[in-house]
Enzyme design. Structure first.
Site, PDB file in Angstrom:
ATOM      1  N   ASP A   1       7.703   6.791  14.412  1.00  0.00           N
ATOM      2  CA  ASP A   1       7.483   5.370  14.164  1.00  0.00           C
ATOM      3  C   ASP A   1       7.924   4.527  15.365  1.00  0.00           C
ATOM      4  OD1 ASP A   1       6.912   3.154  12.207  1.00  0.00           O
ATOM      5  OD2 ASP A   1       9.023   2.724  12.626  1.00  0.00           O
TER       6      ASP A   1
ATOM      7  N   GLU B   1       3.554   6.471  17.376  1.00  0.00           N
ATOM      8  CA  GLU B   1       2.883   5.201  17.125  1.00  0.00           C
ATOM      9  C   GLU B   1       3.213   4.248  18.269  1.00  0.00           C
ATOM     10  OE1 GLU B   1       2.964   1.543  13.858  1.00  0.00           O
ATOM     11  OE2 GLU B   1       4.791   2.550  14.538  1.00  0.00           O
TER      12      GLU B   1
ATOM     13  N   ASP C   1      -0.290   0.133   7.810  1.00  0.00           N
ATOM     14  CA  ASP C   1      -0.015  -1.173   8.413  1.00  0.00           C
ATOM     15  C   ASP C   1      -1.286  -1.992   8.588  1.00  0.00           C
ATOM     16  OD1 ASP C   1       2.803  -1.015   8.754  1.00  0.00           O
ATOM     17  OD2 ASP C   1       2.530   0.297  10.480  1.00  0.00           O
TER      18      ASP C   1
ATOM     19  N   GLN D   1      -1.225  -4.558   3.264  1.00  0.00           N
ATOM     20  CA  GLN D   1      -0.724  -5.364   4.382  1.00  0.00           C
ATOM     21  C   GLN D   1      -1.880  -6.013   5.142  1.00  0.00           C
ATOM     22  OE1 GLN D   1       3.213  -4.501   6.311  1.00  0.00           O
ATOM     23  NE2 GLN D   1       2.285  -2.464   6.366  1.00  0.00           N
TER      24      GLN D   1
END
Length: 749
Positions: A528, A553, A636, A641
């Protein structure tokens, strides 16, 4: 002050080629003349190796050459007055910084001019060396042949190698598959001695012509195996995948009939304290195939057992076979900078990039935690997920977290989360393994939420097993009063940013990741917010945990002009490439560039965007496909979201692109468990049936306003957009595999 050949890079840097110096070809230098009257306080720079494309930095930051005493005279300067000039010579594997005196550019002869110059406080001459380690793989071989002596009925074992210098073989024999070392009875080769009553030590004799060395060993029939390791010097030992070399001795006194008449050839990679793999490959054609593979797959040296009939197949098929044995892949590291005090690490037999045939499923969305039993729900779908053609699944963050989604971790060793308990997680992973799925854990390493406040009321004291204090937080995090070093990446402002430059932090995180691997059974990692810390630290974590697959990411903004996306996104994908390169290629990265370009191409009917100026895919997949994890949506960007939602109604065009092209495609949970399932499953089936992999070749045949078309590996053709396209039928015939709104895929028939 610009050296010859310098080119401006936007408005913040210059690119200058280094020239060979008079000291020989190993030295390269650049001379920079600085005006003593200028206000330059330092020179920042990085180096690029044009051969490999690798960038050299100092722990993820620029090299900095301070000119701290190089100040303009303001009438308040005191101290020694010294002339100033500088030249800096850079070369691999070391860099030299030197200073020497040059005349001032001020040629005035008046006493006032001279006085002003003498009042300048200027830097003293200096000399510094900064080593850069450039690891170079040298391919050597060791060949062992076993025959039976017709007179004595003993085994005659002949060992030869092309390793340079003096080579000593430490050897013994074994009586069964336990491979316990024994010292056999004599006779022994010349100069053999007993080593610590555990093995025999024999220097190999130089061969005629000086090319390598060899030794002949006589062994009784009662032994079933010959064990050995090779020693080049006090620091360099060669072994086989961390184990001793083992040569089986059959009861008949010779190896089973195989190509090469009982010869076993070992491919050795020689480096300081490096361990070698063993290869059994005899035919000239198989050697040629492996050489082609090494040339094709940059940075990878592969070795495996090959049968004669397999050696006659195509290079692509051989790549598939080699890649399927992930832990027989030995990947050469890309050069990195290390400080003089740091020892160079031994390369690991671990790629972190899988076999090349992975198809990844993100196994959750932003709302998955709400049921409280997500692990059990996913376990019930394990068989279905496998049957759809996926072979890797990415699970949500497992740790206790301030936020229910798991991305604000607190106690890293507490794996009872909103998704389920630690026992439920173990059961889920076991079920996924049983149906052939590899499992990626979502590792949030950039930041961590604290348990307690310090004396100033700031939350920066950690509890649990990893009870860190402010030293574990970067010093430039503006909210949490860290006492560590400055961050090597971008800050995540919602939680304390962890300082990975601290030895104790890296040690604790490596132990935690290894615990997750061993306790839970994770096969790899999704990392992450990889923008938050230097990729070199990621390499450290990858080397420690030896994952099957890892992906980071690294998400930042693409390039736009007046609100419209630029056609050229090279700068954006270069930043992702730089991060991958900093990991030494041990991890891939999500291809955010490709996702963004697909947005504009599909939304605005501008399919010409899907080809760069060289006719290649314009994302990371066009530059480093084996490290590009392509996707169109995740928790995301989509889900509830919706930070960067894929154009509505265009999702299947996106999947038609990533599931037919190279790279490692990732499918979002919300899409596979929706009305898109049958179409996605068909595309996965086409990919698997035609063995499209992460390094497949792409020939873009059309990239116009309303249509994009490409042929992949000469086996799959596809088109997207409302415009017309049919694959050429001059050399082969094509049959339609799937056709839906604005996309179509063919297979060669």
């Amino acid at each position: 002050m610009r050296p010859p050949g310098s080119v401006c890079i936007k408005d913040y840097a210059m690119e200058t080629p280094l020239k060979k110096s008079s000291d020989g070809e190993i030295f390269h230098e650049v001379k920079i003349n600085l005006d003593p009257k200028s206000s330059i306080a330092a020179i920042n720079f990085v180096l690029k190796d044009e051969e490999t494309g690798a960038w050299y930095q100092h722990r993820g930051r620029d090299f900095k050459m301070p000119l701290v005493d190089y100040l303009r005279n303001d009438g308040k300067v005191a101290g020694a007055k010294r002339g100033f000039n500088l030249w800096s010579g850079f070369f691999l594997p070391k860099m030299l910084f030197k200073a020497k005196e040059l005349p001032s550019n001020d040629q005035g002869s008046s006493s006032e001019s001279k006085g002003a110059t003498q009042e300048n406080r200027q830097v003293e001459g200096f000399y510094e060396e900064h080593p850069i380690a450039k690891q170079v793989v040298i391919q050597n071989s060791a060949t062992v042949s076993v025959t039976k002596c017709p007179k004595t009925a003993k085994n005659l074992l002949y060992l030869e190698t092309d390793l340079p210098g003096k080579v000593v073989v430490h050897w013994g024999v074994c009586r069964d598959d336990a491979k316990n070392w024994e010292i056999p009875a004599g006779p022994y080769p010349p100069e053999t001695t007993v080593f610590k009553n555990k093995a025999l030590r024999t220097p190999l004799q130089p061969k005629d012509g000086g090319n390598g060395c060899s030794g002949l060993f006589t062994l009784d029939q009662e032994f079933v195996g010959f064990l050995f390791v090779l020693k080049l010097n006090e620091d360099t030992w060669l072994k086989c995948k961390k184990n001793d070399f083992h040569i089986p001795l059959s009861s008949s006194g010779s190896l089973p009939a195989q190509p090469g008449q009982g010869q076993s050839e070992g491919a050795l990679v020689s480096e300081k304290t490096v361990e070698a793999n063993q290869e059994v490959s005899q035919t000239a054609s198989s050697k040629g195939i492996i050489n082609d593979i090494r040339n094709l797959v940059n940075g990878i040296s592969s070795r495996r057992r090959t049968k004669k009939k397999e050696a006659q197949e195509s290079i692509l098929h051989e790549i598939e076979k080699l890649a399927a044995e992930a832990y027989s892949i030995f990947r050469n590291s890309i050069p990195t900078f290390v400080s003089e005090s740091e020892p160079q690490e031994t390369p690991k037999i671990c790629s972190g990039t899988g076999t090349g045939f992975e198809i990844l499923l993100q196994g959750f969305n932003w709302e998955s935690h709400k049921s409280g039993r997500w692990y059990m729900e996913l376990k019930e779908k394990a068989v279905e997920i496998s049957s759809l053609g996926f072979n890797v699944i990415w699970l949500p963050p497992p740790t206790e977290s301030v936020s229910p989604e798991g991305y604000m971790p607190k106690d890293l060793y507490n794996l009872n989360s909103r998704y389920g308990s630690i026992d439920e997680l173990k059961h889920l992973v076991k079920s996924l393994h049983e149906v052939g799925l590899k499992v990626l854990g979502d590792a949030v390493l950039n930041h961590r939420c604290a348990h307690f406040q310090n004396q100033n009321g700031v939350w920066n004291i950690f509890g649990g097993r990893l009870n860190w204090d402010e030293r574990a937080i970067v010093a430039d995090d503006p909210h949490f009063q860290g006492r560590g070093n400055k961050s090597s990446g971008d800050n995540f402002h919602a939680a304390p940013n962890i300082d990975h430059s601290q030895d104790f932090v890296r040690k604790d995180l490596k132990e935690w990741l290894c615990w997750l691997r061993d306790e839970i059974g994770y096969d790899g990692w999704r990392l992450d917010f990889a923008r938050g810390f230097w990729g070199g630290y990621v390499k450290d974590y990858i080397d420690a945990t030896e994952p099957y697959f890892a992906v980071g990411e690294y998400w930042d903004s693409l390039s736009y002009t007046c609100g419209e996306m630029d056609h050229n996104q090279d700068a954006h994908r270069q930043r992702i490439i730089d991060w991958i390169n900093a990991t030494n290629g041990t991890a891939g990265a999500f291809d955010v560039t490709t996702k963004g370009i697909l947005h504009s191409a599909l939304e605005r009917c501008e399919y010409w965007r899907l080809s760069d100026k060289k006719g290649k895919p314009p994302g990371v997949v066009g530059w480093w496909p084996s490290r590009a994890v392509t996707f169109i949506e995740n928790h995301d960007t989509g889900s509830t979201q919706g930070h960067w939602r894929f154009p509505s109604g265009k999702e299947m065009q996106g999947y038609a692109y990533i599931l037919t092209h190279p790279g490692t495609p990732a499918v979002f949970y919300d899409h596979i468990f929706s009305h898109y399932q049958s179409e996605i499953a068909s595309l996965i089936s086409i990919r698997n049936r035609n063995k499209v992999h992460c390094r497949s070749t792409v020939k873009i045949t059309k990239a116009e306003r309303d249509v994009y078309a490409a042929i992949i590996d000469e086996k799959v053709a596809m088109k997207m957009g409302p415009g017309h396209y049919e694959p050429p039928r001059e050399s082969q015939s094509w049959s339609v595999a799937i056709e839906a709104k604005d996309y179509k895929v063919w297979e060669a028939s």
